[in-house]
Scaffold this active site. Structure first.
Site, PDB file in Angstrom:
ATOM      1  N   GLU A 243       0.858  -1.237   0.171  1.00 30.81           N
ATOM      2  CA  GLU A 243       0.057  -0.031  -0.133  1.00 30.81           C
ATOM      3  C   GLU A 243       0.790   1.194  -0.149  1.00 30.81           C
ATOM      4  O   GLU A 243       2.127   1.007   0.373  1.00 30.81           O
ATOM      5  CB  GLU A 243      -0.873  -0.124   1.170  1.00 30.81           C
ATOM      6  CG  GLU A 243      -2.345  -0.423   1.047  1.00 30.81           C
ATOM      7  CD  GLU A 243      -3.044   1.053   0.213  1.00 30.81           C
ATOM      8  OE1 GLU A 243      -2.515   1.580  -0.501  1.00 30.81           O
ATOM      9  OE2 GLU A 243      -4.286   0.773   0.446  1.00 30.81           O
ATOM     10  N   ASP A 244       0.173   2.303  -0.590  1.00 33.72           N
ATOM     11  CA  ASP A 244       1.064   3.679  -0.284  1.00 33.72           C
ATOM     12  C   ASP A 244       0.938   4.196   1.051  1.00 33.72           C
ATOM     13  O   ASP A 244       1.961   4.485   1.519  1.00 33.72           O
ATOM     14  CB  ASP A 244       0.368   4.531  -1.387  1.00 33.72           C
ATOM     15  CG  ASP A 244      -1.006   4.935  -1.401  1.00 33.72           C
ATOM     16  OD1 ASP A 244      -1.729   4.194  -0.768  1.00 33.72           O
ATOM     17  OD2 ASP A 244      -1.382   5.804  -2.143  1.00 33.72           O
TER      18      ASP A 244
ATOM     19  N   ASP B 132      -3.910   5.540   6.504  1.00 30.73           N
ATOM     20  CA  ASP B 132      -4.449   6.770   7.132  1.00 30.73           C
ATOM     21  C   ASP B 132      -5.423   6.302   8.138  1.00 30.73           C
ATOM     22  O   ASP B 132      -4.746   5.982   9.352  1.00 30.73           O
ATOM     23  CB  ASP B 132      -4.751   7.749   5.947  1.00 30.73           C
ATOM     24  CG  ASP B 132      -5.481   9.031   6.794  1.00 30.73           C
ATOM     25  OD1 ASP B 132      -4.918   9.566   7.738  1.00 30.73           O
ATOM     26  OD2 ASP B 132      -5.869   9.698   5.741  1.00 30.73           O
TER      27      ASP B 132
ATOM     28  N   PHE C   9      -1.185  16.144   5.044  1.00 27.51           N
ATOM     29  CA  PHE C   9      -1.548  15.595   3.837  1.00 27.51           C
ATOM     30  C   PHE C   9      -0.309  15.738   2.690  1.00 27.51           C
ATOM     31  O   PHE C   9       0.244  16.711   2.849  1.00 27.51           O
ATOM     32  CB  PHE C   9      -2.639  16.305   3.124  1.00 27.51           C
ATOM     33  CG  PHE C   9      -3.070  15.833   1.839  1.00 27.51           C
ATOM     34  CD1 PHE C   9      -4.004  14.455   1.822  1.00 27.51           C
ATOM     35  CD2 PHE C   9      -2.705  16.055   0.819  1.00 27.51           C
ATOM     36  CE1 PHE C   9      -4.379  13.943   0.834  1.00 27.51           C
ATOM     37  CE2 PHE C   9      -2.908  15.581  -0.540  1.00 27.51           C
ATOM     38  CZ  PHE C   9      -4.019  14.462  -0.500  1.00 27.51           C
TER      39      PHE C   9
ATOM     40  N   ARG D 202       1.794  12.623  -8.454  1.00 29.54           N
ATOM     41  CA  ARG D 202       2.394  10.972  -8.243  1.00 29.54           C
ATOM     42  C   ARG D 202       3.976  10.791  -8.854  1.00 29.54           C
ATOM     43  O   ARG D 202       4.508   9.914  -8.461  1.00 29.54           O
ATOM     44  CB  ARG D 202       1.761  10.038  -9.205  1.00 29.54           C
ATOM     45  CG  ARG D 202       0.004  10.057  -8.374  1.00 29.54           C
ATOM     46  CD  ARG D 202      -0.534   8.779  -9.179  1.00 29.54           C
ATOM     47  NE  ARG D 202      -2.076   8.691  -8.883  1.00 29.54           N
ATOM     48  CZ  ARG D 202      -2.597   8.226  -8.000  1.00 29.54           C
ATOM     49  NH1 ARG D 202      -2.125   7.940  -6.907  1.00 29.54           N
ATOM     50  NH2 ARG D 202      -4.096   8.287  -7.725  1.00 29.54           N
TER      51      ARG D 202
HETATM   52  P1  IMP Z   1      -7.265   5.051   4.679  1.00 32.63           P
HETATM   53  O1  IMP Z   1      -8.367   4.123   4.071  1.00 32.63           O
HETATM   54  O2  IMP Z   1      -8.074   6.516   5.641  1.00 32.63           O
HETATM   55  O3  IMP Z   1      -6.401   4.087   5.402  1.00 32.63           O
HETATM   56  O4  IMP Z   1      -6.699   5.771   3.546  1.00 32.63           O
HETATM   57  C1  IMP Z   1      -6.134   5.141   2.404  1.00 32.63           C
HETATM   58  C2  IMP Z   1      -5.861   5.962   1.234  1.00 32.63           C
HETATM   59  O5  IMP Z   1      -6.434   7.167   1.371  1.00 32.63           O
HETATM   60  C3  IMP Z   1      -4.547   5.732   0.627  1.00 32.63           C
HETATM   61  O6  IMP Z   1      -4.313   4.489  -0.059  1.00 32.63           O
HETATM   62  C4  IMP Z   1      -4.626   7.013  -0.334  1.00 32.63           C
HETATM   63  O7  IMP Z   1      -5.193   6.811  -1.247  1.00 32.63           O
HETATM   64  C5  IMP Z   1      -5.540   7.983   0.627  1.00 32.63           C
HETATM   65  N1  IMP Z   1      -4.660   8.894   1.369  1.00 32.63           N
HETATM   66  C6  IMP Z   1      -4.488   8.988   2.697  1.00 32.63           C
HETATM   67  N2  IMP Z   1      -3.701  10.148   3.170  1.00 32.63           N
HETATM   68  C7  IMP Z   1      -3.226  10.564   2.051  1.00 32.63           C
HETATM   69  C8  IMP Z   1      -2.407  11.627   2.010  1.00 32.63           C
HETATM   70  O8  IMP Z   1      -1.724  12.375   3.028  1.00 32.63           O
HETATM   71  N3  IMP Z   1      -1.994  11.929   0.566  1.00 32.63           N
HETATM   72  C9  IMP Z   1      -2.460  11.250  -0.368  1.00 32.63           C
HETATM   73  N4  IMP Z   1      -3.214  10.190  -0.434  1.00 32.63           N
HETATM   74  C10 IMP Z   1      -3.545   9.922   0.985  1.00 32.63           C
END
Ligand code: IMP
Length: 179
Positions: A104-105, A108, A157, A170
């Site tokens: 995963e990237d 959050d 962010f 990206r």
């Molecule tokens: P989660 O489901 O809240 O854990 O968020 C995961 C997804 O939200 C990631 O795979 C990203 O695509 C997006 N995301 C969350 N934080 C960021 C950020 O700081 N920058 C860019 N994308 C983010």
């Protein structure tokens, strides 16, 4: 190296994590994974789009035989609950009996991984672990065990190195945070 601020649409971003620091952290995670999965022929499932650059650098450093595949997550309204469930799209490989590593990237809130894990476990893998480039521990809302985080960051962010703001940013080789 000098990293001037970058503008993406309506926002300005300043340098946060330079490429050499990212690559160093990726190497460390790759070494741990290589050690832990030796002889297990792991299946890496890269979550597109954000993880493409991380996956590329990570895989170059993984020294044990492995398979690499790519999935997407679709978002739809679940009529039964009010929440959104992200369904796996594009998974062709047989997961049953495999040692799976999700790539995963960023983790959050953890909603995405928390939704993905039960879908994978339902397919009968031998094990499932998560490798993520970034984790925001202060934002995490689920009790998840993320075994392979490359870098922990504050609740900012960020863009770059695969991560986007409205689809842009990206391609940046460093990670920037919003100003
Ligand atoms: P989660 O489901 O809240 O854990 O968020 C995961 C997804 O939200 C990631 O795979 C990203 O695509 C997006 N995301 C969350 N934080 C960021 C950020 O700081 N920058 C860019 N994308 C983010």
């Amino acid at each position: 190296m000098h990293h001037p601020p970058v503008t993406i649409q309506d926002k300005q971003f300043s340098i946060y994590i330079p490429e050499r620091k990212i690559l160093h952290s990726v190497e460390i995670v790759a070494a741990r994974i290589s050690h832990d999965f030796r002889g297990k022929d792991p299946l890496f499932l890269t979550v597109l789009n954000g993880a493409f650059m991380f996956a590329s650098d990570l895989m170059k450093e993984v020294s044990t035989p492995c398979e690499i595949s790519f999935i997407r997550l679709s978002s739809y309204e679940d009529m039964q609950s009010t929440g959104k469930v992200k369904e796996i799209i594009g998974l062709k490989e047989e997961v049953k009996g495999r040692h799976v590593v999700i790539v995963e990237d960023i983790v959050d809130t953890g909603h995405t991984i928390a939704g993905l894990l039960p879908q994978l476990h339902a397919k009968g893998p031998a094990s499932v672990e998560v490798a993520t480039l970034l984790i925001k521990p202060e934002s995490l809302q689920h009790n998840l065990s993320i075994k392979y985080p490359a870098l922990s960051i504050a609740n900012d962010f960020v863009v770059g190195y695969g991560l986007d703001y409205n689809g842009f940013g990206r391609n940046l080789r460093d990670i920037y945070k919003v100003m």
